[in-house]
Motif scaffolding. Structure first.
Motif, PDB file in Angstrom:
ATOM      1  N   LYS A  48       0.830  -1.210   0.000  1.00  0.00           N
ATOM      2  CA  LYS A  48       0.000   0.000   0.000  1.00  0.00           C
ATOM      3  C   LYS A  48       0.867   1.264   0.000  1.00  0.00           C
ATOM      4  N   GLU A  49       1.942   1.250   0.781  1.00  0.00           N
ATOM      5  CA  GLU A  49       2.801   2.426   0.886  1.00  0.00           C
ATOM      6  C   GLU A  49       3.968   2.396  -0.108  1.00  0.00           C
ATOM      7  N   GLY A  50       4.108   1.282  -0.847  1.00  0.00           N
ATOM      8  CA  GLY A  50       5.114   1.203  -1.903  1.00  0.00           C
ATOM      9  C   GLY A  50       6.519   0.851  -1.465  1.00  0.00           C
ATOM     10  N   PHE A  51       6.683   0.399  -0.199  1.00  0.00           N
ATOM     11  CA  PHE A  51       8.013   0.052   0.300  1.00  0.00           C
ATOM     12  C   PHE A  51       8.230  -1.454   0.299  1.00  0.00           C
ATOM     13  N   LEU A  52       9.479  -1.857   0.126  1.00  0.00           N
ATOM     14  CA  LEU A  52       9.833  -3.262   0.287  1.00  0.00           C
ATOM     15  C   LEU A  52       9.686  -3.631   1.757  1.00  0.00           C
ATOM     16  N   GLY A  53       9.263  -4.864   2.002  1.00  0.00           N
ATOM     17  CA  GLY A  53       9.183  -5.349   3.367  1.00  0.00           C
ATOM     18  C   GLY A  53      10.459  -6.072   3.738  1.00  0.00           C
ATOM     19  N   VAL A  54      10.491  -6.660   4.908  1.00  0.00           N
ATOM     20  CA  VAL A  54      11.658  -7.406   5.373  1.00  0.00           C
ATOM     21  C   VAL A  54      12.040  -8.481   4.358  1.00  0.00           C
ATOM     22  N   GLU A  55      11.038  -9.147   3.778  1.00  0.00           N
ATOM     23  CA  GLU A  55      11.334 -10.227   2.834  1.00  0.00           C
ATOM     24  C   GLU A  55      12.067  -9.737   1.586  1.00  0.00           C
ATOM     25  N   GLY A  56      11.963  -8.471   1.260  1.00  0.00           N
ATOM     26  CA  GLY A  56      12.617  -7.915   0.073  1.00  0.00           C
ATOM     27  C   GLY A  56      14.017  -7.385   0.316  1.00  0.00           C
ATOM     28  N   MET A  57      14.506  -7.501   1.550  1.00  0.00           N
ATOM     29  CA  MET A  57      15.825  -6.970   1.899  1.00  0.00           C
ATOM     30  C   MET A  57      16.932  -7.988   1.600  1.00  0.00           C
ATOM     31  N   THR A  58      18.101  -7.455   1.244  1.00  0.00           N
ATOM     32  CA  THR A  58      19.259  -8.320   1.022  1.00  0.00           C
ATOM     33  C   THR A  58      19.885  -8.669   2.373  1.00  0.00           C
ATOM     34  N   PRO A  59      20.681  -9.740   2.426  1.00  0.00           N
ATOM     35  CA  PRO A  59      21.374 -10.067   3.682  1.00  0.00           C
ATOM     36  C   PRO A  59      22.227  -8.909   4.203  1.00  0.00           C
ATOM     37  N   GLU A  60      22.837  -8.156   3.296  1.00  0.00           N
ATOM     38  CA  GLU A  60      23.684  -7.025   3.708  1.00  0.00           C
ATOM     39  C   GLU A  60      22.858  -5.933   4.379  1.00  0.00           C
ATOM     40  N   ILE A  61      21.690  -5.650   3.833  1.00  0.00           N
ATOM     41  CA  ILE A  61      20.820  -4.624   4.424  1.00  0.00           C
ATOM     42  C   ILE A  61      20.328  -5.081   5.791  1.00  0.00           C
ATOM     43  N   ILE A  62      19.978  -6.353   5.904  1.00  0.00           N
ATOM     44  CA  ILE A  62      19.511  -6.889   7.191  1.00  0.00           C
ATOM     45  C   ILE A  62      20.616  -6.806   8.237  1.00  0.00           C
ATOM     46  N   GLU A  63      21.829  -7.193   7.852  1.00  0.00           N
ATOM     47  CA  GLU A  63      22.955  -7.122   8.794  1.00  0.00           C
ATOM     48  C   GLU A  63      23.216  -5.689   9.225  1.00  0.00           C
ATOM     49  N   GLU A  64      23.148  -4.743   8.286  1.00  0.00           N
ATOM     50  CA  GLU A  64      23.360  -3.333   8.615  1.00  0.00           C
ATOM     51  C   GLU A  64      22.271  -2.824   9.551  1.00  0.00           C
ATOM     52  N   ALA A  65      21.027  -3.232   9.315  1.00  0.00           N
ATOM     53  CA  ALA A  65      19.918  -2.826  10.199  1.00  0.00           C
ATOM     54  C   ALA A  65      20.128  -3.368  11.608  1.00  0.00           C
ATOM     55  N   LEU A  66      20.614  -4.606  11.717  1.00  0.00           N
ATOM     56  CA  LEU A  66      20.908  -5.188  13.028  1.00  0.00           C
ATOM     57  C   LEU A  66      22.005  -4.392  13.732  1.00  0.00           C
TER      58      LEU A  66
END
Length: 196
Positions: free
Chosen positions: A100-118
């Motif tokens: 609805k808001e046009g953003f990727l969810g957690v499932e659309g993130m790369t491993p690198e983005i997830i690690e950086e978010a952590l």
């Protein structure tokens, strides 16, 4: 593979599948708003939170914010670490249309983005090393709460930090205290102000 002691709470099964390729810990999907009616799952999350705390990684949209808020209520005083993925425009490959808001969810993130978010959330920091905490008074002093243009300032500063722009001042305070000491926060704020 990143090993974590706390369980990670996500919105759905596809978020869980994505994270299983990056982290080694218990991953619990809320099934979106299904968590509101699932008393057994709420009791389990509450129990796990009392033992080691929990990590919450929902999508960076309004639905994710509602779920985070609900989880915070059900776990009470137990530790909660909010991990925010960046608000990136796009849609997941398996979907025919974007959110609805046009953003990727957690499932659309790369491993690198997830690690950086952590990393940004302070998951890897030793809590004993934490120095002076950021307070509500600091948020007011920097004009991020309680002022006429606080909302816009907060939104701009959060964008500068690559965090969701829709965080309330209370949610932002929680995130900042997991990411920075008071001194680091003041430095980041000064750098942002100088870049404006």
């Amino acid at each position: 593979m990143i090993k974590l002691k706390q369980p990670v709470i996500v919105e759905g099964k596809y978020d869980k599948i994505t994270l299983e390729n990056v982290i080694d810990t218990l991953i619990i999907p809320t099934n979106g708003f299904g968590i509101f009616k699932d008393r057994e799952k709420c009791a389990m999350i509450r129990s796990l939170a009392k033992k080691n705390g929990i990590i919450v990684m929902t999508d960076s949209d309004s639905a994710g914010a509602v779920i985070r808020s609900y989880l915070k209520k059900i776990i009470g005083d137990s530790e909660i670490i909010n991990v925010y993925v960046p608000q990136l425009k796009g849609k997941e490959k398996r979907k025919s249309a974007g959110s609805k808001e046009g953003f990727l969810g957690v499932e659309g993130m790369t491993p690198e983005i997830i690690e950086e978010a952590l990393k940004k959330s302070g998951v890897f920091c030793d809590k004993a090393e934490t120095l002076k905490k950021i307070t509500k008074a600091d948020m007011f002093k920097f004009g991020l709460s309680g002022c006429k243009d606080s909302g816009e300032k907060r939104k701009s500063f959060l964008k500068y930090l690559s965090l969701p722009e829709n965080l309330s001042s209370s949610a932002m305070l929680d995130v900042m205290n997991n990411m920075f000491t008071a001194e680091e926060f003041a430095t980041k704020f000064s750098l942002w102000r100088d870049s404006c």
